[in-house]
Design a protein around this motif. Sequence first.
Motif, PDB file in Angstrom:
ATOM      1  N   SER A   1       2.489 -50.587  -3.913  1.00  0.00           N
ATOM      2  CA  SER A   1       3.096 -50.363  -2.573  1.00  0.00           C
ATOM      3  C   SER A   1       2.122 -49.293  -1.687  1.00  0.00           C
ATOM      4  O   SER A   1       1.834 -49.462  -0.519  1.00  0.00           O
ATOM      5  CB  SER A   1       4.383 -49.711  -2.599  1.00  0.00           C
ATOM      6  OG  SER A   1       5.169 -50.477  -3.377  1.00  0.00           O
ATOM      7  N   ALA A   2       1.629 -48.202  -2.477  1.00  0.00           N
ATOM      8  CA  ALA A   2       0.636 -47.325  -2.051  1.00  0.00           C
ATOM      9  C   ALA A   2      -0.378 -48.068  -1.333  1.00  0.00           C
ATOM     10  O   ALA A   2      -1.044 -47.846  -0.168  1.00  0.00           O
ATOM     11  CB  ALA A   2       0.255 -46.205  -2.648  1.00  0.00           C
ATOM     12  N   VAL A   3      -1.019 -48.660  -2.087  1.00  0.00           N
ATOM     13  CA  VAL A   3      -2.195 -49.513  -1.754  1.00  0.00           C
ATOM     14  C   VAL A   3      -2.059 -50.604  -0.557  1.00  0.00           C
ATOM     15  O   VAL A   3      -2.568 -50.614   0.359  1.00  0.00           O
ATOM     16  CB  VAL A   3      -2.820 -50.504  -2.898  1.00  0.00           C
ATOM     17  CG1 VAL A   3      -3.921 -51.163  -2.327  1.00  0.00           C
ATOM     18  CG2 VAL A   3      -3.377 -49.528  -3.969  1.00  0.00           C
TER      19      VAL A   3
ATOM     20  N   VAL B   1     -10.598 -53.052   6.288  1.00  0.00           N
ATOM     21  CA  VAL B   1     -10.401 -52.809   4.718  1.00  0.00           C
ATOM     22  C   VAL B   1      -9.701 -53.821   4.153  1.00  0.00           C
ATOM     23  O   VAL B   1      -9.507 -54.605   3.266  1.00  0.00           O
ATOM     24  CB  VAL B   1      -9.945 -51.493   4.469  1.00  0.00           C
ATOM     25  CG1 VAL B   1      -9.587 -51.371   2.841  1.00  0.00           C
ATOM     26  CG2 VAL B   1     -11.086 -50.346   4.687  1.00  0.00           C
ATOM     27  N   ALA B   2      -8.411 -53.799   4.975  1.00  0.00           N
ATOM     28  CA  ALA B   2      -7.283 -54.934   4.709  1.00  0.00           C
ATOM     29  C   ALA B   2      -7.818 -56.358   4.566  1.00  0.00           C
ATOM     30  O   ALA B   2      -7.614 -57.072   3.583  1.00  0.00           O
ATOM     31  CB  ALA B   2      -6.177 -54.855   5.632  1.00  0.00           C
TER      32      ALA B   2
ATOM     33  N   LEU C   1      -7.034 -59.453  -3.475  1.00  0.00           N
ATOM     34  CA  LEU C   1      -5.547 -59.285  -3.692  1.00  0.00           C
ATOM     35  C   LEU C   1      -5.082 -60.814  -4.432  1.00  0.00           C
ATOM     36  O   LEU C   1      -4.369 -60.982  -5.234  1.00  0.00           O
ATOM     37  CB  LEU C   1      -4.802 -58.944  -2.704  1.00  0.00           C
ATOM     38  CG  LEU C   1      -4.493 -57.533  -2.611  1.00  0.00           C
ATOM     39  CD1 LEU C   1      -3.456 -57.436  -1.136  1.00  0.00           C
ATOM     40  CD2 LEU C   1      -4.096 -56.976  -3.717  1.00  0.00           C
ATOM     41  N   ILE C   2      -5.477 -61.866  -3.621  1.00  0.00           N
ATOM     42  CA  ILE C   2      -4.812 -63.301  -3.911  1.00  0.00           C
ATOM     43  C   ILE C   2      -5.595 -63.544  -5.197  1.00  0.00           C
ATOM     44  O   ILE C   2      -4.820 -64.098  -5.948  1.00  0.00           O
ATOM     45  CB  ILE C   2      -5.401 -64.289  -2.717  1.00  0.00           C
ATOM     46  CG1 ILE C   2      -4.713 -63.907  -1.536  1.00  0.00           C
ATOM     47  CG2 ILE C   2      -5.130 -65.655  -3.193  1.00  0.00           C
ATOM     48  CD1 ILE C   2      -5.236 -64.548  -0.412  1.00  0.00           C
ATOM     49  N   VAL C   3      -6.876 -63.357  -5.412  1.00  0.00           N
ATOM     50  CA  VAL C   3      -7.415 -63.666  -6.965  1.00  0.00           C
ATOM     51  C   VAL C   3      -6.702 -62.704  -8.051  1.00  0.00           C
ATOM     52  O   VAL C   3      -6.341 -63.356  -8.804  1.00  0.00           O
ATOM     53  CB  VAL C   3      -8.964 -63.395  -6.766  1.00  0.00           C
ATOM     54  CG1 VAL C   3      -9.290 -63.426  -8.133  1.00  0.00           C
ATOM     55  CG2 VAL C   3      -9.571 -64.403  -5.619  1.00  0.00           C
TER      56      VAL C   3
ATOM     57  N   ALA D   1       1.618 -54.662  -4.221  1.00  0.00           N
ATOM     58  CA  ALA D   1       0.648 -54.502  -3.206  1.00  0.00           C
ATOM     59  C   ALA D   1       0.915 -55.576  -1.984  1.00  0.00           C
ATOM     60  O   ALA D   1       0.907 -55.189  -0.889  1.00  0.00           O
ATOM     61  CB  ALA D   1      -0.749 -54.644  -3.460  1.00  0.00           C
ATOM     62  N   ILE D   2       1.139 -56.725  -2.558  1.00  0.00           N
ATOM     63  CA  ILE D   2       1.136 -57.962  -1.613  1.00  0.00           C
ATOM     64  C   ILE D   2       2.334 -57.856  -0.709  1.00  0.00           C
ATOM     65  O   ILE D   2       2.575 -57.981   0.444  1.00  0.00           O
ATOM     66  CB  ILE D   2       1.309 -59.218  -2.445  1.00  0.00           C
ATOM     67  CG1 ILE D   2      -0.415 -59.344  -2.821  1.00  0.00           C
ATOM     68  CG2 ILE D   2       1.592 -60.440  -1.566  1.00  0.00           C
ATOM     69  CD1 ILE D   2      -0.468 -60.711  -3.588  1.00  0.00           C
ATOM     70  N   SER D   3       3.733 -57.483  -1.475  1.00  0.00           N
ATOM     71  CA  SER D   3       4.885 -57.203  -0.686  1.00  0.00           C
ATOM     72  C   SER D   3       4.605 -56.231   0.598  1.00  0.00           C
ATOM     73  O   SER D   3       5.056 -56.387   1.498  1.00  0.00           O
ATOM     74  CB  SER D   3       5.861 -56.835  -1.524  1.00  0.00           C
ATOM     75  OG  SER D   3       6.053 -57.774  -2.659  1.00  0.00           O
ATOM     76  N   ALA D   4       3.852 -54.966  -0.046  1.00  0.00           N
ATOM     77  CA  ALA D   4       3.894 -53.940   0.774  1.00  0.00           C
ATOM     78  C   ALA D   4       2.930 -54.380   2.091  1.00  0.00           C
ATOM     79  O   ALA D   4       3.198 -54.100   3.322  1.00  0.00           O
ATOM     80  CB  ALA D   4       3.560 -52.762   0.348  1.00  0.00           C
TER      81      ALA D   4
END
Lengths: 263, 270
Positions: free
Chosen positions: B93-95, B105-106, B113-115, B152-155
């Motif tokens: 979540s922090a990321v 950066v995102a 992230l997807i990979v 991370a993906i949720s956040a």
Amino acid sequence: MSGLSKVEVQGVTKAFGDVEGTVPALERISFQVPAGGFTSLLGPSGCGKSTLFNIIAGLMRPDRGDVLLDGRSVIGKPGQVGYMLQKDLLLPWRSIQDNIILGARLRHVPVKDALTQARALMERYGLKGFEKRKPHELSGGMRQRAALLRTLLTEREVLLLDEPFGALDALTRLQLQLGLTDVWQTFRKTILLVTHDVEEAIFLSDEILVLSRRPGRVRRQLTVPLPRPRTVDMLASPEVMGLKKELLELLLKEEGSANESNG
Amino acid sequence: MKATGETPSGVLDRRVRRSPAVQLWRWGILLGLLILWEAGARLGWIDGFYFSSPAQILQTAVVKWQQGNLWADIVYTGASTLLGFVLGTVAGSAVGLVFWFSRRVALVSEPYLIVLNALPKLALAPVLVILFGIGFPSKVVLAFLMTVVTAAISAYGGVRSVDPALETLMFSLGAGRLRVFSHVVVPSAMPWIISGLRVNIALSMAGAIVGEFIASDRGLGRMIVYAGTTFDLKLVWVGVVVLSLLSIVMYGSVVLLEKALGKRWSAQRT
């Protein structure tokens, strides 16, 4: 008090770039608002009103020109004017009173002081009993009232209101307009209002600026010849009718010319 | 006058949910299935060696419990699941949230992230066991890896859903980026983070169990593997049942947590 105007917009020009070149949004906009004045910006959709407000609020830089507040430039310095938008933008997870004191909290005003102030205002403007409610429990009109109080509690001398009542029904809107007039007179604010409602502009303001379609320019500047305090009956007076007709014709001409150039 | 945001069908749904008839059916079907299983095993309809029976499973569990190992195994697996879940959720979540500070950066990180999300992390289990040993840490790391990317993906999804007008408002009130982040971005993203918790607790447990399957000297996963290699299928069934119960308890706790958090960070906007 000096004779200087409170807000002075000097030749503000702004264009937005995209892949196919730049689209001019504002062109050499200049006007002044005296301290304690109420000025409305009236214009067709897409005349760059919101862009102009973002610039005055210090959130966006113009390509050319300057905006002075009490004689000092506010370009790139946000947080100096109160800003209210069409959406109430109350934080859904905060209670109404916590939303109202948000601006005060950001200026490090102690919670207790801010709450005292907020409660007094809430009582005066019909939000008593809703202090601890969440925004979704209130009607649209009440939420917008809360947003107005939040803007007021920022304690800025200049308030920018971007179509604040645009999404409300006629009766609620009239109530809020009366509330706004009261706020303006009681707290001696300088107000700039963006609206596309001719009647609203006449009813509320001292001066009206008519902007042209994109790129926005000042087409016409006129003074509303109505005494204060304004009453609802004045809206039916021949002066207002004449003014309304004049403004509507101006706006229609703007829309028309845009259609020609687009077609 | 109180607007609870409850639709008439919502009210109906809740009433039906709590009605005794529904409860009776739910428990009745469970009981029926257990009786059928037991009877099937006793009357020889199904092979008791493979499928055991509720009575035998219960008996084995009691013996195992009295030996004192069962509780230790439950704690071991439960602890690695929880620790991996908490660490993974917090770090992930922090990321995802920090991506708000830099669009660039995102955007650069997005494909990674997807990979990483698509990568079957369980396949890494043998490597992790070699890296972190057969003890507790390798299980936690696997549970962590199972949860961190989805968190991370949720956040990040939450960050992208933040109303830009809210940001404008905050800046116009004179807030700096950190204030906008803490006052608007984090709370706006909370419902997204919360909605990821349910999935993540299950993923985390899968990670912990697979870690124990690969190499471990403790835990319910190890117990199942051990029982399987010694053809003690009754004990395998004990492991499966206990794991299911543990999973239900954890899931239930997360649902309670969700409710508590959900009240605080209500996403209701009408």
